[in-house]
Design an enzyme around this catalytic site. Sequence first.
Site, short mmCIF file in Angstrom:
data_model
loop_
_atom_site.label_atom_id
_atom_site.label_comp_id
_atom_site.label_asym_id
_atom_site.label_seq_id
_atom_site.Cartn_x
_atom_site.Cartn_y
_atom_site.Cartn_z
N HIS A 341 140.59 36.89 24.18
CA HIS A 341 139.47 36.66 23.28
C HIS A 341 138.78 35.76 24.12
O HIS A 341 139.02 34.76 24.91
CB HIS A 341 139.88 36.16 21.86
N CYS A 384 135.18 38.98 24.95
CA CYS A 384 133.99 38.81 24.26
C CYS A 384 133.35 37.61 24.74
O CYS A 384 133.91 36.61 25.13
CB CYS A 384 134.17 39.05 22.48
#
Length: 504
Positions: A341, A384
């Site tokens: 992430h 991301c």
Amino acid sequence: MQVNSSNSTDVSLYKVSMELDKEELGDLKFLCTDHLQAGKGIDNAQDLFRELQQQHLDIIPELLYRIQRFDLLILLGKRKADMKQLLQQPGNSKISNYRVLLYNISKEINGEELGNIKFILQVAKRKLQDMKNFMDVCIDLERRGELGPDNLRVLLDVMTEIKRIDLKSKLERNQKVDDPAVEEPCPQQAGGSTTELQNNLNSIANLHRAVEALSMESTPAETSTISSVIATSSLPQHISTQTSSQSEARQTNSECIKVYKMDSKPLGICLILNNKSFPGTNLKERNGTDHDAERLTQVFGMLGFEIDKKDNLTVKCMEEVLLKYQKFDHNDCFVCCILSHGEKDAVLGTDGDLLHIKKIRSMFSGSQCCSLLEKPKVFFIQACQGHDSQRACQVMNHFPSSSSELETDAMTYSIPEDRDFLIGMSTVTDCVSYRTDKGSWFIQELCNCLEELCPQGQDLLTILTVVNQKVSEKHSSKKQIPEPRFTLSKKLIILPPSQRNLNS
């Protein structure tokens, strides 16, 4: 034993329903609005399919086509090409062009624009939480009698206010069309006659097809020479002369670019940091990341790297591994792939803490990692970089002017400590990066392109340009574009060991 066709259909529809998520169910319900009773409670895809069957509406294949779930069409015995051909014929679509238009526009509206639209339309506070996307806004406007197939004025005004002239033009083009066909891109005309524009587009399309064919049948040198001839002859005259001279200049400059030494055994270390689970945090498990790690292991192993894969590390553990390789005696190259992430310019450890990309880069700079001085340091970051979604838009090509040369009186040889880096980001700043249970868009396309193009002798920046193209064309509405950042000073060409032996 003969199988009842009705039972077989029900089983297929059940399988389809289990593959659809909550967002896709909302999309289907919106597209079916004209066929559903107002206030009808539909909580899942099975309820929706049951309602459509009761109305004897053979509309489900078209619905799946409209939301781009072509994979599920196969379960119903349909193919994408067949559906496209069917829907191009007048009268075959059971979903109005108006409804498809609003759905497609909704997929191009980002979160900030949606908030502005709600403010402009003075949506009541009690309804704000219920309106999670542009389709919900349209339903509310329809209930109030302010929006309909023959009344798009409110949307035209809103698109003008939020400066989405592209969507306003789409509304204006479609507001009088009753029978929808498969939507195709419509290029913006910047000037000149329609005939001239079409001729230019046709010429450029022919050029692309010719170069693609050449790249499959010719050697890189042959492709470069022949495609220049094709480009000069295919393009309009006012573009042809300029293109020819620019091509010659680029060819002359490219001959001066040196190539990094890449012939050691092994070439170097390929470190893979694969974070899948984040216990004790509110972060979701990254399903599909193991497929990315496996492909990276396979491809970089094939290219002659020694693989070191670490799974599920906290930030502290990630730093410890990186420090180990900071002090390592490297061969020709260092590759580090981080799958996790992320936030803006940072990746997350399994503990939810941030490790900034700037810090990672500084650990391997020329002053901190002497064994990688003047050697390529390659980082691929699948994470991301924010929460925004990218939207589709058209761009114009441009040729930047060259800058003036700098002079210096220094006599000693030195290089900037941040030279020879390549950082391949899976997405641009502030935006999300897409992943499925079969792997991420970026890593899977990266591995496919490395596997195909490295043996052809293509340099890494060229390969990443191809990756950009393929990822950007993955989905019609959900958009992602990777972003290579580099300070390379030479071409980085990674040939498989067998080909390096032949060339030595």
